[in-house]
Design a protein around this motif. Structure first.
Motif, short mmCIF file in Angstrom:
data_model
loop_
_atom_site.label_atom_id
_atom_site.label_comp_id
_atom_site.label_asym_id
_atom_site.label_seq_id
_atom_site.Cartn_x
_atom_site.Cartn_y
_atom_site.Cartn_z
N ALA A 92 -4.87 -10.02 10.71
CA ALA A 92 -5.02 -11.17 11.59
C ALA A 92 -6.42 -11.11 12.22
CB ALA A 92 -3.94 -11.17 12.67
N MET A 93 -6.82 -12.22 12.82
CA MET A 93 -8.12 -12.25 13.50
C MET A 93 -8.02 -11.54 14.83
SD MET A 93 -10.11 -13.67 11.38
CE MET A 93 -11.56 -13.86 12.43
N ARG A 94 -9.02 -10.72 15.15
CA ARG A 94 -9.09 -10.02 16.42
C ARG A 94 -9.72 -10.92 17.49
NH1 ARG A 94 -10.39 -4.17 15.76
NH2 ARG A 94 -12.28 -4.61 16.96
N ASN A 95 -9.68 -10.46 18.71
CA ASN A 95 -10.29 -11.22 19.81
C ASN A 95 -11.80 -11.33 19.66
OD1 ASN A 95 -7.83 -11.65 21.07
ND2 ASN A 95 -7.97 -9.78 22.31
N ASP A 96 -12.42 -10.38 18.94
CA ASP A 96 -13.87 -10.43 18.74
C ASP A 96 -14.27 -11.34 17.58
OD1 ASP A 96 -13.12 -8.96 16.55
OD2 ASP A 96 -14.16 -7.12 17.13
N GLY A 97 -13.27 -12.03 16.99
CA GLY A 97 -13.56 -12.97 15.92
C GLY A 97 -13.62 -12.35 14.54
N GLU A 98 -13.43 -11.04 14.43
CA GLU A 98 -13.41 -10.36 13.14
C GLU A 98 -11.98 -10.11 12.70
OE1 GLU A 98 -16.00 -7.11 12.20
OE2 GLU A 98 -17.23 -7.46 13.99
N PRO A 99 -11.74 -10.02 11.38
CA PRO A 99 -10.40 -9.68 10.92
C PRO A 99 -10.08 -8.23 11.24
CG PRO A 99 -11.91 -9.79 9.07
CD PRO A 99 -12.67 -10.28 10.26
N GLY A 100 -8.84 -7.96 11.57
CA GLY A 100 -8.38 -6.61 11.84
C GLY A 100 -6.99 -6.42 11.28
N VAL A 101 -6.60 -5.18 11.08
CA VAL A 101 -5.29 -4.90 10.49
C VAL A 101 -4.54 -3.88 11.33
CG1 VAL A 101 -6.12 -3.04 8.96
CG2 VAL A 101 -4.11 -4.38 8.32
N SER A 102 -3.23 -4.09 11.43
CA SER A 102 -2.34 -3.18 12.15
C SER A 102 -1.21 -2.80 11.22
CB SER A 102 -1.77 -3.83 13.41
OG SER A 102 -2.78 -4.28 14.28
N ILE A 103 -0.72 -1.56 11.32
CA ILE A 103 0.44 -1.18 10.53
C ILE A 103 1.68 -1.85 11.12
CG2 ILE A 103 -0.59 0.98 9.76
CD1 ILE A 103 1.19 2.43 11.77
N THR A 104 2.71 -1.98 10.32
CA THR A 104 3.92 -2.71 10.72
C THR A 104 4.88 -1.86 11.54
OG1 THR A 104 4.97 -2.14 8.62
CG2 THR A 104 3.83 -4.26 8.75
N GLY A 105 4.50 -0.65 11.88
CA GLY A 105 5.40 0.24 12.60
C GLY A 105 5.75 1.41 11.73
N SER A 106 7.00 1.85 11.79
CA SER A 106 7.44 2.99 11.00
C SER A 106 7.19 2.73 9.52
CB SER A 106 8.92 3.26 11.25
OG SER A 106 9.37 4.31 10.42
N GLN A 107 6.62 3.73 8.85
CA GLN A 107 6.22 3.57 7.45
C GLN A 107 7.15 4.30 6.49
OE1 GLN A 107 3.18 1.64 6.38
NE2 GLN A 107 3.96 0.88 8.32
N GLY A 108 8.39 4.51 6.88
CA GLY A 108 9.37 5.14 6.00
C GLY A 108 9.53 4.36 4.71
N SER A 109 9.68 5.08 3.58
CA SER A 109 9.73 4.41 2.28
C SER A 109 11.05 3.69 2.03
CB SER A 109 9.48 5.43 1.15
OG SER A 109 10.46 6.44 1.18
N GLY A 110 12.00 3.83 2.95
CA GLY A 110 13.25 3.09 2.79
C GLY A 110 13.33 1.84 3.65
N ILE A 111 12.27 1.57 4.43
CA ILE A 111 12.30 0.44 5.36
C ILE A 111 11.74 -0.80 4.67
CG2 ILE A 111 11.61 -0.38 7.65
CD1 ILE A 111 11.23 2.53 8.47
N LEU A 112 12.60 -1.50 3.94
CA LEU A 112 12.16 -2.66 3.17
C LEU A 112 11.72 -3.80 4.08
CD1 LEU A 112 11.79 -3.72 0.33
CD2 LEU A 112 14.17 -4.46 0.34
N ARG A 113 12.28 -3.86 5.28
CA ARG A 113 11.89 -4.91 6.23
C ARG A 113 10.39 -4.87 6.50
NH1 ARG A 113 11.14 -4.32 11.46
NH2 ARG A 113 12.26 -2.33 11.46
#
Length: 433
Positions: A379-400
């Motif tokens: 998503a776009m950051r407040n500084d106008g550049e694109p930025g990325v965040s992880i979706t939370g827990s990265q367990g390999s069984g979390i299909l959500r």
């Protein structure tokens, strides 16, 4: 790597050329290279109308039967004139002697100090090589127009015959996965039918006594099988014909029967589960029994237990991709390994997936020595550049987490932890997932 044809060598011959080959901890790039060198496209073609050909792989080069455009024509609405009438004066007055429309050419000859009213796409009148845009003119009368000569040079705003595509030139090369633009290009050349590669047949099944199909009762300790549905969706999106063989129980006899049936009816087989080191994980052993195995573990997360090889039954053979059982690991290993291999099997000429570098919005922990794939939200950051965040827990069984994500964050083999604000590689899902 040795580049001799895969048809002349087996998997052991290919992997034997790798100085640091380790089938239990292969680097991501090594695994991809082995697949690329070993896989050969399937044979078989069919002729389709261009309306039927979207997403199919072109089997032969398309040679243009015509020039595009077929004639010199105007690039805009305005007035066609002779370029040698442009002189170093402030204003030039020309006599209007006719009109040229797209599909209705002006048939007369244009002399000095004359012009023709012309529309975009209309054939350039004889003697004319330049078009002055309408907005750079002022009409004096129905038969006379004035223009500013300083705004124009000889040859401006004229599209040349064959400028886009010359007769006899390659319009689209074989191996292209046909897009909507390609269909339009084919139509513009007057080509109603083309030859494409036949659809790839891919058999899928999941392994595990704990798995239940939709509609079955869910006993204690059991889970619904989601992997076949994500695989079906990914393969269908690629244009494959999918043979869903359901759930195969954790015993060697059932697995061998499923593999043999799949091998005899498909070009490729994708399994999920059964490739780790547990007592009931029989896929790797069965691959050794029925054919060649190149590797069964990759230095990556998620998706470390992944097998690739080729099996044979009743005189027929099929490439086999043994994917992990965890849902996220299935999708990751499919998109970063199986997808490109299947495209090569289709006969498609597809470049590597494009990665982009963007800032991480937070710290990400990572140890060198393996490639990690983390689900991200771009998503776009407040500084106008694109930025990325992880979706939370990265367990390999979390299909959500895959459902919520719109990109994959790729942390490369030798890379360590990432600090907030540092750039990371991402792969957008749009058009892929």
């Amino acid at each position: 790597m040795n580049t001799s044809p895969a048809s002349d060598r087996n998997l052991q011959g290919i992997t034997g050329c790798l100085s640091d080959y380790d089938p239990e901890a292969l680097k991501v790039q090594q695994a991809q290279d082995i697949m690329r060198e070993y896989i050969q496209p399937v044979c078989g073609m069919e002729k389709l109308t261009i309306r039927q050909a979207l997403g199919r792989v072109l089997a032969t080069d398309i040679i243009s039967p015509i020039n595009v455009p077929a004639h010199d024509n105007s690039a805009m609405d305005g007035y066609a004139l002779r370029g040698d009438d442009l002189v170093d004066v402030q204003k030039l007055s020309l006599e209007i002697i006719g009109t040229a429309l797209a599909g209705a050419a002006f048939m007369g000859a244009v002399m000095h100090n004359q012009c023709v009213r012309i529309m975009t796409g209309a054939v350039m009148p004889a003697g004319c090589d330049t078009v002055v845009p309408q907005e750079f003119t002022s009409k004096i009368s129905d038969t006379q127009v004035k223009l500013s000569a300083g705004n124009l040079h000889a040859g401006d705003n004229r599209r040349l015959k064959g400028e886009d595509l010359a007769i006899g030139k390659v319009a689209i090369r074989k191996g292209k996965i046909l897009s909507p633009a390609d269909l339009g290009l084919l139509a513009s050349l007057g080509i109603p039918e083309i030859t494409v590669q036949r659809r790839l047949r891919v058999a899928i099944f999941s392994t595990g006594d704990e798995l239940r199909s939709l509609g079955e009762a869910l006993e204690a300790g059991c889970v619904y099988d989601s992997n076949r549905y994500t695989l079906y969706g990914m393969l269908t999106r690629m244009g494959c014909d999918v043979l869903d063989m359901g759930v195969v129980r954790d015993n060697p006899e059932a697995l061998e029967a499923a593999m043999r049936s799949a091998c005899e009816n498909a070009d490729a087989i994708i399994t999920s589960g059964g490739v780790s080191v547990g007592d009931a994980d029989h896929t790797r052993q069965m691959m050794h029994r029925l054919g060649d195995v190149a590797f069964w573990s990759i230095a990556m997360r998620p998706g470390r237990p992944m097998a690739f090889g080729k099996i044979t039954s009743a005189g027929k053979s099929a490439y086999l991709f043994g994917l992990p059982g965890n849902p996220v690991a299935v999708m990751v290993s499919f998109y970063f390994f199986a997808r490109q291999a299947l495209q090569q099997l289709m006969g498609a000429d597809v470049p590597p997936l494009p990665l982009f570098n963007v800032k991480s919005n937070a710290d990400i922990r990572k140890r060198p020595g393996r490639t990690e794939y983390q689900r991200g939200i771009l998503a776009m950051r407040n500084d106008g550049e694109p930025g990325v965040s992880i979706t939370g827990s990265q367990g390999s069984g979390i299909l959500r987490s895959m459902s919520e994500a719109n990109c994959m964050i790729i942390l490369h083999h030798d890379q360590g932890s990432i600090a907030a604000g540092e750039k990371v590689s991402i792969l957008p899902f749009e058009g892929l997932i």
